[in-house]
Design a protein around this motif. Structure first.
Motif, PDB file in Angstrom:
ATOM      1  N   ALA A 342       0.845  -1.189   0.000  1.00 58.66           N
ATOM      2  CA  ALA A 342       0.000   0.000   0.000  1.00 58.66           C
ATOM      3  C   ALA A 342       0.879   1.237   0.000  1.00 58.66           C
ATOM      4  N   VAL A 343       0.423   2.299  -0.679  1.00 55.02           N
ATOM      5  CA  VAL A 343       1.131   3.572  -0.661  1.00 55.02           C
ATOM      6  C   VAL A 343       1.216   4.073   0.775  1.00 55.02           C
ATOM      7  N   ALA A 344       2.384   4.556   1.162  1.00 50.19           N
ATOM      8  CA  ALA A 344       2.578   5.093   2.510  1.00 50.19           C
ATOM      9  C   ALA A 344       2.477   6.617   2.472  1.00 50.19           C
ATOM     10  N   ASP A 345       1.697   7.174   3.364  1.00 52.41           N
ATOM     11  CA  ASP A 345       1.578   8.622   3.483  1.00 52.41           C
ATOM     12  C   ASP A 345       2.369   9.170   4.662  1.00 52.41           C
ATOM     13  N   GLU A 346       2.829   8.274   5.541  1.00 50.54           N
ATOM     14  CA  GLU A 346       3.682   8.692   6.642  1.00 50.54           C
ATOM     15  C   GLU A 346       4.643   7.561   6.975  1.00 50.54           C
ATOM     16  N   PHE A 347       5.489   7.773   7.981  1.00 50.38           N
ATOM     17  CA  PHE A 347       6.643   6.910   8.172  1.00 50.38           C
ATOM     18  C   PHE A 347       6.439   5.799   9.199  1.00 50.38           C
ATOM     19  N   LEU A 348       5.203   5.492   9.552  1.00 50.12           N
ATOM     20  CA  LEU A 348       4.952   4.345  10.408  1.00 50.12           C
ATOM     21  C   LEU A 348       3.665   3.678   9.973  1.00 50.12           C
ATOM     22  N   PRO A 349       3.544   2.369  10.213  1.00 47.34           N
ATOM     23  CA  PRO A 349       2.322   1.653   9.836  1.00 47.34           C
ATOM     24  C   PRO A 349       1.113   2.165  10.606  1.00 47.34           C
ATOM     25  N   GLY A 350      -0.069   1.931  10.050  1.00 42.50           N
ATOM     26  CA  GLY A 350      -1.298   2.416  10.667  1.00 42.50           C
ATOM     27  C   GLY A 350      -1.630   1.777  11.995  1.00 42.50           C
ATOM     28  N   THR A 351      -0.963   0.663  12.327  1.00 46.30           N
ATOM     29  CA  THR A 351      -1.246  -0.021  13.594  1.00 46.30           C
ATOM     30  C   THR A 351      -0.436   0.546  14.758  1.00 46.30           C
ATOM     31  N   VAL A 352       0.473   1.475  14.478  1.00 49.30           N
ATOM     32  CA  VAL A 352       1.362   2.000  15.515  1.00 49.30           C
ATOM     33  C   VAL A 352       0.778   3.276  16.116  1.00 49.30           C
ATOM     34  N   LEU A 353       0.857   3.387  17.424  1.00 48.04           N
ATOM     35  CA  LEU A 353       0.372   4.562  18.133  1.00 48.04           C
ATOM     36  C   LEU A 353       0.978   5.820  17.536  1.00 48.04           C
ATOM     37  N   GLY A 354       0.140   6.857  17.307  1.00 49.97           N
ATOM     38  CA  GLY A 354       0.629   8.108  16.755  1.00 49.97           C
ATOM     39  C   GLY A 354       0.401   8.266  15.274  1.00 49.97           C
ATOM     40  N   TYR A 355      -0.111   7.218  14.613  1.00 49.81           N
ATOM     41  CA  TYR A 355      -0.443   7.336  13.195  1.00 49.81           C
ATOM     42  C   TYR A 355      -1.546   8.379  13.025  1.00 49.81           C
ATOM     43  N   ALA A 356      -1.348   9.322  12.100  1.00 48.60           N
ATOM     44  CA  ALA A 356      -2.310  10.414  11.900  1.00 48.60           C
ATOM     45  C   ALA A 356      -2.936  10.285  10.510  1.00 48.60           C
ATOM     46  N   PRO A 357      -4.219   9.967  10.423  1.00 48.94           N
ATOM     47  CA  PRO A 357      -4.837   9.785   9.102  1.00 48.94           C
ATOM     48  C   PRO A 357      -5.005  11.077   8.316  1.00 48.94           C
ATOM     49  N   ASP A 358      -4.803  12.236   8.972  1.00 48.34           N
ATOM     50  CA  ASP A 358      -5.048  13.515   8.308  1.00 48.34           C
ATOM     51  C   ASP A 358      -3.770  14.238   7.895  1.00 48.34           C
ATOM     52  N   VAL A 359      -2.673  13.502   7.671  1.00 48.32           N
ATOM     53  CA  VAL A 359      -1.441  14.160   7.223  1.00 48.32           C
ATOM     54  C   VAL A 359      -1.620  14.681   5.801  1.00 48.32           C
ATOM     55  N   GLN A 360      -0.799  15.667   5.421  1.00 51.15           N
ATOM     56  CA  GLN A 360      -0.800  16.145   4.046  1.00 51.15           C
ATOM     57  C   GLN A 360      -0.343  15.025   3.128  1.00 51.15           C
ATOM     58  N   LYS A 361      -1.107  14.821   2.058  1.00 52.47           N
ATOM     59  CA  LYS A 361      -0.797  13.749   1.120  1.00 52.47           C
ATOM     60  C   LYS A 361      -0.295  14.346  -0.192  1.00 52.47           C
ATOM     61  N   TYR A 362       0.631  13.654  -0.823  1.00 49.61           N
ATOM     62  CA  TYR A 362       1.226  14.125  -2.065  1.00 49.61           C
ATOM     63  C   TYR A 362       0.798  13.200  -3.199  1.00 49.61           C
TER      64      TYR A 362
END
Length: 545
Positions: A342-362
């Motif tokens: 899956a395309v990554a929008d941030e630097f940690l997997p979605g299962t890890v505490l601190g994942y933010a679904p509203d980051v700026q996407k490119y």
């Protein structure tokens, strides 16, 4: 547990250990024979503290143990050399109750003094040893003796079975970081005998001691049997005195085969029993031929690193954003990614505490990339793009193909790319992580434990040659503050904001994808348990007739 004020966090060791046939390789007895695993690259050496890559850690995990480990097949913590552990309410004092009767491969006893000798050794490393590849220690412990950022204070042994490790401040990495292979416990006697701390540097290369190259001495289920560099074979022998489930095979060989197609051919020829990181296109074909394809959950990240040191244009956020917009990551995932990527929008997997679904996407936008380059005065930008050869990684099954696709995307946006292929060890990793010679590079990470600091903290928590981002003090401060937050809800919120800012304000790299890596074995391999951390140990493996 710390946030809730719980003083004791106990994890008893692997449940089957007490019930196993200690002299017969676990239930059912030893099967004998030799298990041959195809490695994708040379290990650097066999001293855990001087390593940070999977090809080195694969043999290290067979020869050493850590105080805390992971339940096979999961990221859950269980006891390793420590039967149990506890922390005080501040999270700064950790007490380990050690297993009794454990010996190192040289016959010396594992006790609290030996544990403390390892912690003190790491902390007091000096000179060229400290300047070599001690990335895990610097990331987790903040530095060595005399460094104001160092968090290690001391280790005491009130009795032979109790080691008490005290930190100067709380860090969210613990207790998970105690399970890192880099922090495996080695024999103090062997380290002294073979001058383990002697490291010399010549140009861009480091040379390590006889302990690291010829006499690695841990407590693990296999002992070192030699590395024949002419044949690429690392031999590991069954340790009959192992404290846990003894290896079911008499011998394990890690055969280094750097070419992916050759690894596949050797599997089909029966010359090896298992290969790692098969190309995405090969998984279905090998499964259809009757091979076992063992998939691990995706707990990793591939990224395009941007080094701001060498080219001043890369210090401009607009240029880094242009690079992000230029990449057709969705197409890359579809054409080159392993199944389930899956395309990554941030630097940690979605299962890890601190994942933010509203980051700026490119999203892929060549016109936007060109516009930003023009605004920044960077039209006609030329960048040196380093990528590794002769290796496949869990997050990067074919570096050459990934480089080619990304380079073509960048060139379509008007960025000229000079490709610089370098061998993984003794080339790429030194050039990128030690000396920062590149402008761009592809690299990634498989999580070691389930904590955001293990991802964004490892990458961006301090100045590193890899990114040339020494001026990003705001980023370092924010990550450090988030990692030092004891309350878990507050920590979640702090890391969510860190991830938003990494995408919108700092952008030291571009996340590419999360990819589930796989292992492939012959039909007659039994008992291999795939790890989401790619941290397999092979004492459970047997070869059927």
């Amino acid at each position: 547990m710390i946030a809730a004020g719980v003083v004791t966090a106990v994890a008893i060791g692997v449940a089957g250990c007490a019930e196993s046939d200690r002299d017969g390789g676990g239930k059912g007895g030893a099967t004998g024979g030799t298990f041959i695993f195809a490695g994708a690259g040379d290990p650097k050496n066999f001293d855990p503290i001087f390593n940070d890559d999977g090809e080195s850690f694969r043999p290290i995990r067979q020869m050493y143990d850590t105080l805390v480990t992971h339940r096979p097949g999961s990221a859950d913590l269980v006891g390793g050399l420590a039967e149990s552990w506890s922390n005080d309410p501040t999270g700064k004092v950790w007490t380990f109750k050690l297993r009794q009767g454990v010996t190192f491969h040289d016959g010396t006893a594992l006790d609290a003094a030996a544990v403390c000798a390892n912690f003190d050794r790491w902390y007091n490393m000096k000179g060229e040893a400290a300047q070599s590849q001690m990335i895990y220690y610097a990331d987790v412990f903040g530095g060595f003796a005399g460094n104001p950022d160092a968090i290690y204070d001391n280790c005491k042994a009130p009795d032979a079975a109790t080691a008490v490790v005290t930190m100067k401040k709380y860090k969210g990495a613990f207790p998970g970081a105690f399970a890192l292979a880099a922090f495996s416990i080695a024999s103090p006697a062997a380290m002294k005998q073979y001058d383990a701390d002697k490291v010399t540097q010549s140009g861009d290369s480091f040379a390590y001691s006889a302990f690291a190259t010829d006499h690695p001495t841990g407590t693990g289920p296999f002992t070192y049997g030699g590395w024949n560099k002419a044949t690429g074979e690392i031999t590991l022998n069954r340790n009959p005195g192992y404290w846990g489930d003894k290896a079911k095979v008499d011998k394990m060989i890690i055969k280094v085969i750097k070419d992916e197609n050759t690894r596949k051919q050797e599997l089909r020829a029966g010359a090896v029993h298992a290969i790692d990181f098969p190309a995405p296109a090969d998984r279905k074909a090998l499964a259809a031929e009757g091979y076992q394809v063992l998939e691990r959950p995706a707990f990793n990240i591939l990224y395009l690193g941007i080094n701001q040191k060498n080219n001043p244009k890369l210090k401009d956020l607009r240029v880094r954003q242009a690079i992000a917009y230029a990449l057709n990551r969705a197409q890359l995932v579809q054409t080159k990614g392993p199944g389930g990527s899956a395309v990554a929008d941030e630097f940690l997997p979605g299962t890890v505490l601190g994942y933010a679904p509203d980051v700026q996407k490119y999203e892929y936008d060549v016109a936007k990339a060109k516009q930003l380059l023009a605004e920044a005065g960077a039209t006609g930008l030329t960048l040196n793009f380093y990528y590794p050869t002769e290796v496949s990684r869990p997050y990067m099954p074919n570096p050459q193909e990934i480089f080619t696709v990304l380079a073509n995307d960048l060139q379509a946006a008007g960025i000229k790319v000079n490709g610089v292929p370098r061998p993984w060890n003794g080339g790429f990793k030194d050039d990128v992580q030690q000396f920062g010679k590149q402008d761009l590079h592809i690299l990634g990470w498989t999580g070691d434990y389930n904590d955001p600091g293990n991802f964004v903290g490892t990458f961006f928590g301090r100045p590193k040659p890899e990114f040339g981002d020494q001026s990003m003090t705001e980023m370092f401060t924010a990550i450090g503050a988030a990692d030092a937050t004891v309350d878990q809800q507050a920590k979640r919120a702090a890391f969510e904001q860190v991830n938003r800012d990494l995408a919108a304000k700092w952008l030291p790299a571009v996340p590419i994808w999360h990819a589930p890596p796989a292992l492939v074995t012959t039909k007659n391999v039994e008992g291999l348990v795939p790890s989401p951390l790619t941290a397999e140990t092979f004492n459970t493996v047997s070869i059927t007739k």
